[in-house]
Design an enzyme around this catalytic site. Structure first.
Site, PDB file in Angstrom:
ATOM      1  N   CYS A  35       0.815  -1.224   0.000  1.00  0.00           N
ATOM      2  CA  CYS A  35       0.000   0.000   0.000  1.00  0.00           C
ATOM      3  C   CYS A  35       0.844   1.268   0.000  1.00  0.00           C
ATOM      4  O   CYS A  35       0.346   2.341  -0.338  1.00  0.00           O
ATOM      5  CB  CYS A  35      -0.964  -0.026   1.178  1.00  0.00           C
ATOM      6  SG  CYS A  35      -2.129  -1.389   1.031  1.00  0.00           S
ATOM      7  N   ASN A  69     -10.094  -0.828  -1.193  1.00  0.00           N
ATOM      8  CA  ASN A  69      -8.656  -0.587  -1.061  1.00  0.00           C
ATOM      9  C   ASN A  69      -7.967  -1.152  -2.309  1.00  0.00           C
ATOM     10  O   ASN A  69      -7.972  -2.366  -2.521  1.00  0.00           O
ATOM     11  CB  ASN A  69      -8.164  -1.293   0.222  1.00  0.00           C
ATOM     12  CG  ASN A  69      -6.672  -1.154   0.448  1.00  0.00           C
ATOM     13  OD1 ASN A  69      -5.909  -0.873  -0.478  1.00  0.00           O
ATOM     14  ND2 ASN A  69      -6.245  -1.378   1.676  1.00  0.00           N
ATOM     15  N   HIS A 106      -3.636   6.999   1.430  1.00  0.00           N
ATOM     16  CA  HIS A 106      -3.951   5.666   0.898  1.00  0.00           C
ATOM     17  C   HIS A 106      -5.311   5.265   1.457  1.00  0.00           C
ATOM     18  O   HIS A 106      -5.586   5.449   2.640  1.00  0.00           O
ATOM     19  CB  HIS A 106      -2.875   4.670   1.321  1.00  0.00           C
ATOM     20  CG  HIS A 106      -3.329   3.253   1.177  1.00  0.00           C
ATOM     21  ND1 HIS A 106      -3.761   2.744  -0.025  1.00  0.00           N
ATOM     22  CD2 HIS A 106      -3.461   2.252   2.086  1.00  0.00           C
ATOM     23  CE1 HIS A 106      -4.125   1.487   0.152  1.00  0.00           C
ATOM     24  NE2 HIS A 106      -3.961   1.169   1.420  1.00  0.00           N
TER      25      HIS A 106
HETATM   26  N1  COA Z   1     -18.715  -9.719   7.436  1.00  0.00           N
HETATM   27  C1  COA Z   1     -19.308  -9.966   8.601  1.00  0.00           C
HETATM   28  N2  COA Z   1     -18.618 -10.310   9.705  1.00  0.00           N
HETATM   29  C2  COA Z   1     -17.279 -10.378   9.604  1.00  0.00           C
HETATM   30  C3  COA Z   1     -16.607 -10.121   8.399  1.00  0.00           C
HETATM   31  C4  COA Z   1     -17.384  -9.780   7.293  1.00  0.00           C
HETATM   32  N3  COA Z   1     -16.831  -9.501   6.091  1.00  0.00           N
HETATM   33  N4  COA Z   1     -15.281 -10.263   8.608  1.00  0.00           N
HETATM   34  C5  COA Z   1     -15.129 -10.583   9.902  1.00  0.00           C
HETATM   35  N5  COA Z   1     -16.345 -10.675  10.512  1.00  0.00           N
HETATM   36  C6  COA Z   1     -16.644 -11.001  11.892  1.00  0.00           C
HETATM   37  C7  COA Z   1     -15.530 -11.740  12.588  1.00  0.00           C
HETATM   38  O1  COA Z   1     -15.595 -13.126  12.322  1.00  0.00           O
HETATM   39  C8  COA Z   1     -15.809 -11.417  14.034  1.00  0.00           C
HETATM   40  O2  COA Z   1     -16.844 -12.226  14.482  1.00  0.00           O
HETATM   41  P1  COA Z   1     -16.869 -12.788  16.011  1.00  0.00           P
HETATM   42  O3  COA Z   1     -16.945 -11.551  16.872  1.00  0.00           O
HETATM   43  O4  COA Z   1     -18.105 -13.627  16.028  1.00  0.00           O
HETATM   44  O5  COA Z   1     -15.592 -13.544  16.153  1.00  0.00           O
HETATM   45  C9  COA Z   1     -16.360  -9.983  13.994  1.00  0.00           C
HETATM   46  O6  COA Z   1     -16.785  -9.786  12.635  1.00  0.00           O
HETATM   47  C10 COA Z   1     -15.326  -8.944  14.358  1.00  0.00           C
HETATM   48  O7  COA Z   1     -14.130  -9.244  13.634  1.00  0.00           O
HETATM   49  P2  COA Z   1     -12.853  -8.361  13.785  1.00  0.00           P
HETATM   50  O8  COA Z   1     -11.797  -8.887  12.859  1.00  0.00           O
HETATM   51  O9  COA Z   1     -12.528  -8.201  15.225  1.00  0.00           O
HETATM   52  O10 COA Z   1     -13.419  -6.980  13.228  1.00  0.00           O
HETATM   53  P3  COA Z   1     -12.775  -5.570  13.237  1.00  0.00           P
HETATM   54  O11 COA Z   1     -13.630  -4.632  13.940  1.00  0.00           O
HETATM   55  O12 COA Z   1     -11.323  -5.601  13.610  1.00  0.00           O
HETATM   56  O13 COA Z   1     -12.858  -5.193  11.690  1.00  0.00           O
HETATM   57  C11 COA Z   1     -11.409  -5.016   9.810  1.00  0.00           C
HETATM   58  C12 COA Z   1     -12.153  -5.952  10.749  1.00  0.00           C
HETATM   59  C13 COA Z   1     -10.598  -5.883   8.872  1.00  0.00           C
HETATM   60  C14 COA Z   1     -12.440  -4.235   9.016  1.00  0.00           C
HETATM   61  C15 COA Z   1     -10.520  -4.055  10.636  1.00  0.00           C
HETATM   62  O14 COA Z   1      -9.731  -4.792  11.529  1.00  0.00           O
HETATM   63  C16 COA Z   1      -9.635  -3.236   9.778  1.00  0.00           C
HETATM   64  O15 COA Z   1     -10.107  -2.429   9.005  1.00  0.00           O
HETATM   65  N6  COA Z   1      -8.306  -3.403   9.888  1.00  0.00           N
HETATM   66  C17 COA Z   1      -7.372  -2.711   9.038  1.00  0.00           C
HETATM   67  C18 COA Z   1      -7.271  -3.467   7.765  1.00  0.00           C
HETATM   68  C19 COA Z   1      -6.625  -2.671   6.672  1.00  0.00           C
HETATM   69  O16 COA Z   1      -6.745  -1.478   6.602  1.00  0.00           O
HETATM   70  N7  COA Z   1      -5.931  -3.391   5.792  1.00  0.00           N
HETATM   71  C20 COA Z   1      -5.279  -2.790   4.704  1.00  0.00           C
HETATM   72  C21 COA Z   1      -4.055  -2.128   5.180  1.00  0.00           C
HETATM   73  S1  COA Z   1      -3.374  -1.172   3.943  1.00  0.00           S
END
Ligand code: COA
Length: 333
Positions: free
Chosen positions: A114, A290, A260
């Site tokens: 990224c 993204n 980004h």
């Molecule tokens: N739809 C529905 N539920 C989902 C899901 C989806 N697409 N993906 C994950 N879940 C669920 C998980 O299984 C989890 O369920 P549980 O509580 O029953 O275990 C719950 O949602 C929470 O998951 P979690 O991973 O803790 O969510 P989060 O709040 O951290 O959000 C991201 C996940 C990925 C959106 C977040 O962590 C994020 O944006 N991180 C940065 C990622 C990023 O920017 N990457 C690129 C970098 S350049």
């Protein structure tokens, strides 16, 4: 000593729009969950047989070159940022050079996820300041939809990423009024596996790519979303402040931040941390997801088209991503 100025920008996104509702049909997710956690409404997926990483880059590049008032033959060097190149090797730089019919000019590939576009811009900036080239094409292009596991298993990653391309032309100028002021590049490889695709790899026993690697999930994107988030919200403001400090500015001087497009929550948090109002921060993740190395040049090209970037403005680019890597560039437009 010459300075470098961005004189043209262009972008291309595939026509195939994939909404959150489309993803609901493929995996256990919901439009509400995706919007709330990421801000994304839809993204583009490439059309097989029509789009390639290189063809999308070509379209973005031709627009950037035209907007710069140049011909493709004016380009002396290509820097191509991508993590999803059409071939394992050679990289997309030479493929784009072929598609633009520019035999003989150098073409460099950058694989910095990224942060790739800002790394690429920084490399091009150094070549221009050194007097080596006068016109350099800097490109970011990605087809990530084929990396995604569009099933329940892959939902944590699959909803975030999309396909697209953006490009800019960097040109030598003697005018210090309109130029890239500085670039700032960082990495911390201790976190390499926090967001990665491990396979295929050269160091594997036996073959570099096996059916077992695929069956074991080695070719899937692995992401520790919460840890990525935690680091991103620290590194973004840090590297933006570094760029401002280096040039004697404060956040009050910033006219436009083009971050980004990782996640709308990250962007909003960074804007708040820096005290930047929403109209000074570019967000188009809602439409494209993204797009990794392509996200900044796509956002820049759109912002320019929409009149949000004006000559004389102080524009800051910033990125964070896999590696971890992070970077910024400060531009007096
Ligand atoms: N739809 C529905 N539920 C989902 C899901 C989806 N697409 N993906 C994950 N879940 C669920 C998980 O299984 C989890 O369920 P549980 O509580 O029953 O275990 C719950 O949602 C929470 O998951 P979690 O991973 O803790 O969510 P989060 O709040 O951290 O959000 C991201 C996940 C990925 C959106 C977040 O962590 C994020 O944006 N991180 C940065 C990622 C990023 O920017 N990457 C690129 C970098 S350049």
């Amino acid at each position: 000593m010459p300075y470098s100025q961005i004189v043209g920008a262009g972008h291309y996104v595939p026509e195939n729009v994939v909404t959150n509702y489309d993803l609901e049909k493929l995996m256990d997710t919901s439009d509400a969950w995706i919007r709330e956690r990421t801000g994304i409404h839809e993204r583009r997926f490439f059309t097989p047989g029509k789009d390639t990483v290189t063809s999308m880059a070509r379209e973005a590049s031709l627009k950037a070159i035209e907007r710069a008032g140049l011909q493709p033959t004016d380009i002396e060097f290509i820097v191509f940022a991508t993590i999803t190149s059409d071939y394992y090797f050679p990289g997309c730089g030479v493929l784009l050079q072929r598609e633009l019919n520019l035999p003989g000019i150098g073409a460099l590939d950058i694989k910095n996820q990224c942060s790739g576009f800002i790394y690429a811009l920084s490399v091009a900036d150094q070549f221009i300041k050194a007097g080596t080239y006068k016109n350099i094409l800097v490109v970011g292009s990605e087809i990530q939809s084929t990396f995604l596991d569009l099933s329940d298993k892959g939902r944590g990653v699959a909803v975030i990423f999309g396909d697209g391309a953006g490009a800019v032309v960097l040109q030598a100028t003697q005018n210090p009024e309109h130029r890239i002021l500085s670039t700032h590049l960082h990495a911390d490889g201790r976190f390499a596996e926090e967001l990665a695709v491990r396979d295929p790899g050269g160091s594997r026993p036996g073959r570099w790519l096996t059916h077992e690697m695929i069956d074991d999930g080695g070719t899937d994107v692995v992401m520790n979303g919460q840890n990525v988030f935690k680091h991103a919200v620290v590194r973004f403001p840090e590297v933006i402040k570094e760029a401002l400090d280096a040039n004697g500015f404060t956040t009050a001087d910033v006219d436009l931040l083009i971050p980004h497009q990782a996640n709308l929550r990250i962007t909003k948090y960074v804007g708040e941390q820096l005290g930047l109002p929403e109209e000074k921060v570019v967000s188009n993740i809602q439409k494209y997801g993204n797009t990794t190395a392509a996200s900044i040049p796509i956002a820049m090209s759109e912002a320019w088209e929409n009149g949000r970037i004006q000559p004389g403005q102080l524009v800051c680019l910033a990125a964070f991503g896999s590696g971890f890597t992070w970077a910024s560039a400060l531009i007096r437009w």
